[in-house]
Design an enzyme around this catalytic site. Structure first.
Site, PDB file in Angstrom:
ATOM      1  N   ARG A  38      46.177 -30.316  42.785  1.00 21.43           N
ATOM      2  CA  ARG A  38      46.130 -29.148  43.655  1.00 21.43           C
ATOM      3  C   ARG A  38      45.785 -29.610  45.071  1.00 21.43           C
ATOM      4  O   ARG A  38      44.752 -30.249  45.295  1.00 21.43           O
ATOM      5  CB  ARG A  38      45.073 -28.161  43.154  1.00 21.43           C
ATOM      6  CG  ARG A  38      44.909 -26.961  44.052  1.00 21.43           C
ATOM      7  CD  ARG A  38      43.842 -25.996  43.560  1.00 21.43           C
ATOM      8  NE  ARG A  38      43.659 -24.952  44.555  1.00 21.43           N
ATOM      9  CZ  ARG A  38      42.493 -24.585  45.084  1.00 21.43           C
ATOM     10  NH1 ARG A  38      41.380 -25.174  44.705  1.00 21.43           N
ATOM     11  NH2 ARG A  38      42.436 -23.630  45.992  1.00 21.43           N
ATOM     12  N   HIS A  43      44.274 -22.684  52.781  1.00 20.39           N
ATOM     13  CA  HIS A  43      42.929 -23.208  52.529  1.00 20.39           C
ATOM     14  C   HIS A  43      42.217 -23.343  53.869  1.00 20.39           C
ATOM     15  O   HIS A  43      41.775 -24.429  54.254  1.00 20.39           O
ATOM     16  CB  HIS A  43      42.984 -24.536  51.773  1.00 20.39           C
ATOM     17  CG  HIS A  43      41.732 -24.842  51.008  1.00 20.39           C
ATOM     18  ND1 HIS A  43      41.742 -25.224  49.685  1.00 20.39           N
ATOM     19  CD2 HIS A  43      40.426 -24.811  51.370  1.00 20.39           C
ATOM     20  CE1 HIS A  43      40.497 -25.428  49.274  1.00 20.39           C
ATOM     21  NE2 HIS A  43      39.685 -25.186  50.287  1.00 20.39           N
ATOM     22  N   GLU A  51      39.697 -18.834  47.966  1.00 26.02           N
ATOM     23  CA  GLU A  51      38.380 -18.272  48.235  1.00 26.02           C
ATOM     24  C   GLU A  51      38.373 -17.283  49.393  1.00 26.02           C
ATOM     25  O   GLU A  51      37.817 -17.535  50.463  1.00 26.02           O
ATOM     26  CB  GLU A  51      37.370 -19.400  48.495  1.00 26.02           C
ATOM     27  CG  GLU A  51      37.211 -20.338  47.315  1.00 26.02           C
ATOM     28  CD  GLU A  51      36.125 -21.382  47.500  1.00 26.02           C
ATOM     29  OE1 GLU A  51      35.773 -22.035  46.518  1.00 26.02           O
ATOM     30  OE2 GLU A  51      35.637 -21.534  48.646  1.00 26.02           O
ATOM     31  N   ASN A  83      37.362 -20.596  41.206  1.00 26.46           N
ATOM     32  CA  ASN A  83      36.501 -21.684  41.666  1.00 26.46           C
ATOM     33  C   ASN A  83      35.074 -21.332  41.276  1.00 26.46           C
ATOM     34  O   ASN A  83      34.580 -20.251  41.618  1.00 26.46           O
ATOM     35  CB  ASN A  83      36.593 -21.858  43.183  1.00 26.46           C
ATOM     36  CG  ASN A  83      37.931 -22.401  43.627  1.00 26.46           C
ATOM     37  OD1 ASN A  83      38.802 -22.706  42.811  1.00 26.46           O
ATOM     38  ND2 ASN A  83      38.116 -22.527  44.928  1.00 26.46           N
ATOM     39  N   GLU A 110      38.645 -25.093  40.935  1.00 30.94           N
ATOM     40  CA  GLU A 110      37.635 -26.001  41.483  1.00 30.94           C
ATOM     41  C   GLU A 110      36.382 -25.913  40.621  1.00 30.94           C
ATOM     42  O   GLU A 110      35.974 -24.821  40.212  1.00 30.94           O
ATOM     43  CB  GLU A 110      37.228 -25.649  42.920  1.00 30.94           C
ATOM     44  CG  GLU A 110      38.256 -25.946  43.973  1.00 30.94           C
ATOM     45  CD  GLU A 110      37.757 -25.617  45.379  1.00 30.94           C
ATOM     46  OE1 GLU A 110      36.520 -25.607  45.594  1.00 30.94           O
ATOM     47  OE2 GLU A 110      38.594 -25.361  46.249  1.00 30.94           O
TER      48      GLU A 110
END
Length: 448
Positions: free
Chosen positions: A77, A121, A166, A294, A353
């Site tokens: 990833r 990200h 996130e 995550n 994660e």
């Protein structure tokens, strides 16, 4: 001694992010991102560190892919840097950027490793931030165009896509708490950014379907487990609010098309409203093929008036802590993912994660004996096996991170990698945790 075996089709992988590892911030036509601006602003990052060089993976990706192959993972990833594709966020496509990621993807496929790509990200093009960033709905349109460009460029080669990493960090950590780029401290701004990112996610999923792109698409939320310190109603409600801020605030819209009303009311009392426009909630709740989680930690806490946003105070109950200060609470991984399955149904789950920060030292023989990190992984793998045995559709696990890297506002002082990065020479040295994970993958499980 018990033996814990994983399904043969379980996807073992590891993960990174573009700004944390690539470096080469002014090469290949890349434009500046909000993290370039933030990290170069005095006082924002520990030690004045920046991602200018990072792990230099832009030039060393072949070396990193060789480490992945030796590790034995099925998937990797990584994220695509939006400012490498559109240096100003919109406008002309930068072909050099697409060509770079094409080389990475082809090298992964040649090594027998499936690329799992995160579109966002955190490296928003600075040019878009200058026009309002995620507080502006025009950024939603720019993101969908960027996603469409990348989808079409890699259709058939990349078969697993993640829209956002996130969203809680993108919104609240970065715009309400001010800890990450762009560094604002405004509750309304955090609520607005969270909503706009969720809308952008939904529109991107729709575009993926309309284009007929091969493969699967989902998103990744970072979830946290909060439990009340006592049985008092005040403690229970405070823990519920704190947990829901990470969890329900993002999971409910993704799967149910609604926000948790008790938090809507709580935010409204503090002067923040969700800027919902007609059709937004239906857009956010587009059906996804998988959900990425995550997970790092959990805690216990109690009610304390005027403590933080939610009148919630964490209470230490004896957990060990990693060197970034997070509780080591493996059972919370089980509790969190079991809750996800019970609350949101049978959507396949990937742990996108999970990992631990410890202050590693390189020995004279170029090894890192990271006993605590290795045990962290072992304990969390046990919980993964429990989840699968309990019928939770856990399909894969990505260790964070492949490399020690630029750890955002913490700079280079915090290490999460299973491979040690010597920041003076940029040499890579696999740690004991790397060899432990390699053995688990090779054996299909481990003894406990």
């Amino acid at each position: 001694m018990a033996r814990l075996d994983f399904p043969q089709d379980f996807v073992w992988g590891t993960a990174t992010a573009s700004y944390q590892i690539e470096g080469a911030v002014q090469e290949g036509g890349r434009g500046p991102s909000i993290w370039d601006t933030f990290s170069h602003t005095p006082g924002k990052v520990v030690g004045g560190d920046t991602g200018d060089v990072a792990c230099d993976s832009y030039h060393r990706y072949e070396e990193d892919i060789a480490l992945l192959k030796k590790l034995g993972v099925k998937a990797y990833r990584f994220s695509i840097a939006w400012p490498r594709i559109f240096p100003k966020g919109i406008g002309e496509v930068n072909q050099e950027g697409l060509d770079y990621y094409a080389r990475v993807v082809d090298a992964l496929l040649a090594a027998g490793i499936q690329p799992c790509v995160t579109l966002y990200h955190w490296d928003l093009p600075q040019a878009l931030q200058d026009q309002g960033g995620w507080a502006s709905r025009s950024t939603i349109d720019a993101f969908v165009k960027y996603a469409e460009t990348v989808f079409q460029a890699f259709n058939g080669k990349i078969k697993q896509w993640i829209t956002f990493n996130e969203t809680w960090c993108v919104s609240f950590l970065s715009n309400t708490l001010g800890i990450h780029a762009p560094g604002f401290k405004d509750l309304q701004l955090g609520v607005t950014v969270a909503h706009h990112c969720l809308v952008a996610h939904g529109l991107t999923v729709k575009k993926f379907r309309e284009l007929g792109i091969q493969g699967e698409i989902g998103t990744t939320h970072n979830l946290n487990w909060c439990e009340p310190h006592s049985t008092s109603p005040e403690d229970a409600e405070a823990a519920r609010r704190s947990r829901a801020w990470n969890n329900e605030w993002f999971m409910d819209p993704t799967f149910k098309g609604t926000y948790p009303q008790f938090l809507v009311d709580w935010f409204r009392a503090k002067g923040a409203e969700v800027p919902i426009e007609p059709g937004d909630m239906e857009t956010i709740a587009q059906k996804i093929d998988f959900i990425g989680i995550n997970f790092y930690t959990g805690n216990y806490g109690r009610y304390k008036e005027n403590e933080g946003l939610f009148d919630y105070e964490e209470v230490q109950v004896g957990f060990d802590r990693t060197d970034i200060g997070w509780n080591v609470y493996p059972e919370a991984l089980y509790k969190t993912l079991k809750w996800v399955h019970e609350e949101y149904g049978d959507t396949p789950i990937y742990i996108t994660e999970n990992g631990a920060c410890y202050d590693d030292e390189l020995t004279a023989d170029n090894r890192v004996h990271d006993v605590k990190r290795t045990e962290y992984y072992r304990k969390h793998f046990v919980q993964c096996h429990r989840l699968i045995s309990s019928g939770v559709p856990l399909k894969g696990y990505f260790a964070w991170s492949l490399l020690d890297n630029f750890e955002w506002a913490e700079g280079y002082r915090k290490r999460f990698g299973i491979v040690y990065t010597d920041y003076e020479t940029l040499a890579r040295h696999p740690k004991d945790s790397y060899y432990f994970i390699r053995q688990v993958i090779a054996d299909g499980g481990f003894d406990v």
